[in-house]
Design a protein around this motif. Structure first.
Motif, short mmCIF file in Angstrom:
data_model
loop_
_atom_site.label_atom_id
_atom_site.label_comp_id
_atom_site.label_asym_id
_atom_site.label_seq_id
_atom_site.Cartn_x
_atom_site.Cartn_y
_atom_site.Cartn_z
N LEU A 23 0.84 -1.21 0.00
CA LEU A 23 0.00 0.00 0.00
C LEU A 23 0.87 1.26 0.00
O LEU A 23 0.57 2.23 -0.70
N LYS A 24 1.94 1.23 0.77
CA LYS A 24 2.84 2.39 0.80
C LYS A 24 3.42 2.65 -0.59
O LYS A 24 3.48 3.79 -1.04
N ALA A 29 -14.07 6.55 8.71
CA ALA A 29 -12.96 7.07 9.52
C ALA A 29 -12.46 8.37 8.91
O ALA A 29 -12.24 8.45 7.69
N PRO A 30 -12.27 9.42 9.72
CA PRO A 30 -11.72 10.67 9.19
C PRO A 30 -10.24 10.52 8.87
O PRO A 30 -9.51 9.79 9.56
N LEU A 31 -9.80 11.19 7.82
CA LEU A 31 -8.39 11.21 7.43
C LEU A 31 -7.76 12.50 7.95
O LEU A 31 -8.20 13.59 7.60
N HIS A 32 -6.75 12.35 8.78
CA HIS A 32 -6.10 13.51 9.40
C HIS A 32 -4.78 13.78 8.68
O HIS A 32 -4.02 12.86 8.38
N TYR A 33 -4.52 15.06 8.45
CA TYR A 33 -3.22 15.47 7.90
C TYR A 33 -2.81 16.77 8.60
O TYR A 33 -3.52 17.78 8.49
N LEU A 87 -7.14 -0.80 11.11
CA LEU A 87 -7.58 0.38 10.36
C LEU A 87 -6.66 1.57 10.64
O LEU A 87 -6.32 2.34 9.74
N GLY A 88 -6.26 1.71 11.91
CA GLY A 88 -5.37 2.81 12.28
C GLY A 88 -4.04 2.77 11.56
O GLY A 88 -3.38 3.80 11.39
N GLU A 89 -3.62 1.58 11.11
CA GLU A 89 -2.34 1.46 10.40
C GLU A 89 -2.42 2.00 8.97
O GLU A 89 -1.42 2.46 8.42
N VAL A 90 -3.59 1.91 8.35
CA VAL A 90 -3.70 2.32 6.94
C VAL A 90 -4.19 3.75 6.77
O VAL A 90 -3.98 4.36 5.72
N LEU A 91 -4.85 4.30 7.78
CA LEU A 91 -5.42 5.64 7.63
C LEU A 91 -4.36 6.69 7.29
O LEU A 91 -4.59 7.52 6.39
N PRO A 92 -3.19 6.72 7.95
CA PRO A 92 -2.19 7.74 7.58
C PRO A 92 -1.72 7.62 6.13
O PRO A 92 -1.42 8.63 5.49
N LEU A 93 -1.66 6.39 5.61
CA LEU A 93 -1.22 6.20 4.23
C LEU A 93 -2.22 6.83 3.26
O LEU A 93 -1.82 7.53 2.31
N PHE A 94 -3.50 6.59 3.49
CA PHE A 94 -4.51 7.15 2.60
C PHE A 94 -4.63 8.66 2.79
O PHE A 94 -4.93 9.39 1.84
N ALA A 95 -4.39 9.14 4.01
CA ALA A 95 -4.44 10.59 4.24
C ALA A 95 -3.39 11.30 3.41
O ALA A 95 -3.66 12.34 2.79
#
Length: 800
Positions: A246-247, A360-364, A390-398
């Motif tokens: 994914l990365k 889930a909200p995407l934070h940046y 889910l918490g592991e993939v959210l930053p990647l999509f953000a």
């Protein structure tokens, strides 16, 4: 790199693999028969006796095994032997197998390994993270390293990570395993005497400086037999592999705006969560707009805007999406059909066949830029146990969504700069919307070529105009021009007169006459064309003679040097007084402009507004304020009053700075100060051809006419200008305007900004404009309060 199947890679290498391999349990038997430590003696001895007894009945198990059926006939004994490799406690969980050496055919394996990793023929299934050539090379290198280590004590340090990917027969999803191949139960048997290894070759091998393709020369394959079996162990690394993949995928700038790539991301999330029916949705939030991906939008343009469905944030009021964004935390719905207070949006999701939902909200950088949605048709398919994953993939999509939005913003800014140059930040949102609407129209209609933006008009905005003008700048500039031209003509006359004294040429006398005529004309006052005509005369008729006249003697040469020394080296003319004047004008304009820019920080915090200024002989600026200019919410009712009062305070600050600066200028210029009032709102339109805002409509044109001519206005019945140094002229047309501004003036007089008394003046008609009046009041130039920055607290008394 495209992965190869293990079987295909080994099959390709079978004809070129240099060593003969044989299956044997003899190395395993030796393990059990070897002496052991005292604390393990009883157990090992008991097992060893059992094995000896069994081997007496089946001695063929200690030799080369050509027929796998032999192992089946002595299954109980083989189980005992294999206990050294297959711990009974891990038998049901491990993925382990015993393979024919350097082949991928299993003859003994755990149930999980047989079920998932082996085919019906015992061959290892799946693909590996390398092509066939790489797998074959590693296989041969592993064999060479085994020979060198066992017979020559040379360790090549061979290490290669093999990741095996197989389809789970139950879910159809990929699963990934890290594979290790253990050769401890493989004997290396020389055929005849083992070839000798020189110290030089040994040293090069130990230093890893020996080329791989030279290994067959020092370890000939036909001189060795590899006998025994390979231990195959697999450890599941599905989560790690999916996250790494994914990365890599999300680095691609089109990762979330390409249908194929988006579907690949969805497939990987299905693998990561072990949920084959999972559906992925992404949304990017941009102010009041929401761009939905994978929600009925075809992604063909590689743009997060053009390839998305567009909605307003207001459309999500009361939905699970709003709740997730408001809370800033993932929201999990076990079964949407049981969710209370559903909106039409949740009903649409149910109609699409989805029951289970996670939003889930995407934070940046500590702000929410979008949402990630996972949906499933199976109630409870996603549950709280999946939230840590889910918490592991959210930053990647953000990061991916943020990058796509940044690329969109860059595209929008490029179009804005092309069509509109720089745009004031307050109204940039409207230009952005126009660009996005144009991009969408082109995408929907399949249009190509340049984009024509829609008209940008703001209705019912209130104008505030101010002017700080240098008094008599045209006259001062003409006097400076006159002074420089006279100085240059006199220097030229000195040259001509001195030369005539040396040689009484009639032409020199005629030249003095022409110079004197220009001096006489300038003495009566400079006109607009004198600068060009005099400069042309000097360059064409006088200066070309200097080289010839220099030969008349040293006195003439001195006069010529004096003339040339007085010229500006860049302009080629005497430019002393003009330089001092231009320097004075520039310092005034830059000082007042910088002050206005600083004060804008306060003004924008009070009320967002459009602001533009122009530096000429002074500074003039235009402000537009109104609800139409603000994207998200209306203006406070006091905003307009605050800005009008702020403008007067800033005008006092401008007057004070101009007065202080006058003492430092090469030419002590005076400035005058004017404010134009109009209570009636007007409409403004952006002119793409001129790249600026202008009033829209015939009625509002009058305002622009007044702006252009007001600085020339005089008091009725006199020749006195309404603008005077040290005073502020507030020009208006309606009595209500005067009444409002009298309140402001009284307040500022109480604070010491203004001196006592207010003049109410009627102005002479301007061309096309009549009915103008003005309030005029003096600025207290001795009050230091006008010298500091205006703050919102300064406006409190009037508003309270």
């Amino acid at each position: 790199m495209k992965g190869a199947t293990f079987v295909a890679a080994v099959a390709r290498d079978r004809s070129t693999f240099p060593f003969r391999t044989e299956l044997s349990l003899e190395p395993l038997v030796r393990f059990w028969m070897a002496p052991v430590a005292e604390d393990d003696c009883v157990t090992r001895e008991a097992i060893a006796r059992l094995i000896r007894s069994g081997l007496e009945k089946a001695p063929e198990l200690t030799g080369v095994i050509d027929d796998p059926a032999l192992l089946d006939r002595h299954g109980d004994l083989v189980d005992v032997l294999m206990a050294a490799v297959f711990p009974p406690a891990a038998w049901e969980q491990d993925y382990t197998a015993a393979l024919v050496p350097f082949q991928l055919r299993s003859f003994y394996a755990t149930p999980q390994c047989e079920k998932l990793l082996l085919g019906a023929d015992g061959q290892v299934q799946g693909t590996v993270n390398a092509d066939e050539e790489t797998v074959a090379t590693f296989r041969r290198l592993f064999a060479y390293s085994l020979v060198l280590k066992r017979l020559y004590d040379v360790d090549l340090g061979v290490d290669y990570t093999i990741v095996l990917t197989v389809k789970d027969p139950g879910t159809g999803l990929d699963r990934h395993f890290n594979v290790t191949l253990d050769g401890r139960f493989i004997d290396v048997i020389p055929v005849g005497d083992a070839p000798a290894l020189s110290d030089h070759v040994r040293a090069r091998l130990l230093a890893h400086r020996f080329p791989f393709d030279a290994l067959p020369e020092i370890v000939p394959g036909d001189r060795f037999v590899l006998r025994g079996f390979t231990v195959f162990r697999a450890t599941e690394v599905t989560d790690q592999e999916v996250l790494s993949s994914l990365k890599r995928d999300l680095i691609d700038k089109e990762s979330v705006v390409s249908t194929a790539r988006f579907e690949a991301l969805q497939d990987k999330l299905r693998t990561f969560f072990r949920r084959p029916h999972l559906s992925l949705g992404l949304a990017a939030i941009d102010a009041e707009q929401v761009f939905l991906l994978n929600h009925g939008a075809e992604m063909v343009h590689g743009c997060v805007f053009a390839d998305s469905k567009h909605m307003k944030t207001a459309d999500f009021a009361g939905t699970v999406y709003e709740r997730a964004v408001t809370s800033g935390q993932p929201l999990l719905i076990h079964d949407l059909t049981e969710y209370p207070n559903r909106t039409c949006l949740e009903d649409q999701i149910i109609e699409a066949g989805m029951r289970n939902l996670v939003v889930a909200p995407l934070h940046y950088q500590e702000r929410i830029i979008g949402t990630l949605e996972l949906a499933s048709p199976v109630p409870g398919d996603l549950n709280p146990s999946q939230l840590p994953k889910l918490g592991e993939v959210l930053p990647l999509f953000a990061v991916a969504v943020q990058r796509s939005m940044e690329e969109l913003n860059a595209r929008v800014q490029a179009i804005i700069k092309e069509k509109c140059t720089a745009i004031h930040p307050t109204v940039e949102w409207r230009f952005r919307r126009a660009v996005l609407d144009t991009i969408e129209r082109h995408a929907v209609q399949g249009l190509e070529g340049p984009m024509d933006l829609e008209a940008i008009v703001f209705e019912r905005v209130y104008p505030l105009y101010g002017l700080a003008d240098i008094r008599g700048s045209s006259t001062q500039r003409m006097l400076a021009i006159q002074s420089d031209l006279v100085a240059q003509l006199r220097l030229a006359r000195d040259v001509a007169s001195t030369a005539h004294g040396m040689r009484a040429f009639p032409a020199l006398d005629e030249l003095r006459y022409r110079i004197d005529r220009h001096l006489d004309q300038l003495g009566r006052g400079a006109k607009s064309g004198d600068e060009v005509s005099v400069t042309s005369f000097l360059r064409t008729d006088v200066e070309p003679l200097f080289d010839h006249l220099a030969g008349l003697g040293g006195a003439v040469r001195d006069r010529i040097e004096a003339y040339r020394g007085a010229l500006d080296p860049r302009l080629g003319t005497v430019y002393a007084d003009r330089r001092r004047f231009e320097e004075s004008v520039t310092r005034i304009a830059e000082t007042l402009s910088a002050y206005l820019d600083l004060e804008q920080q306060t003004a924008q915090s009070m009320a967002p507004h459009y602001f533009e200024k122009q530096k000429t002989d002074g500074v003039d600026y235009q402000i537009y304020v109104g609800d139409a200019l603000v994207e998200t919410s209306g203006l406070d009712p006091l905003s307009l009053r605050n800005l009008r009062l702020w403008q007067l305070m800033v005008t006092c600050g401008v007057a004070l700075r101009a007065d202080r600066l006058k003492r430092e200028l090469p030419v002590p210029l005076e400035t005058t100060h004017l404010v134009l009032v109009q209570h009636a709102p007007l409409a403004i339109r952006f002119r793409y051809d001129e790249k600026r805002f202008d009033v829209d409509g015939a009625y509002d044109i009058r305002y622009e006419i007044v702006k252009k001519r007001i600085d020339k206005a005089v008091i009725r019945g006199t020749s006195e200008r309404v603008t005077q140094p040290g005073k502020i002229a507030i020009v208006y047309t309606q009595p209500a305007e005067a009444q409002e501004y009298r309140g402001y003036l009284e307040y500022l007089q109480s604070l010491g900004y203004l001196t006592a008394g207010v003049e109410d003046l009627e102005l002479e008609e301007l061309q096309g404009v009549h009915g103008l009046r003005a309030l005029r009041v003096g600025v207290d130039l001795s009050n230091p309060r006008a010298g500091r920055q205006v703050t919102p607290a300064d406006l409190h008394a009037l508003n309270s």
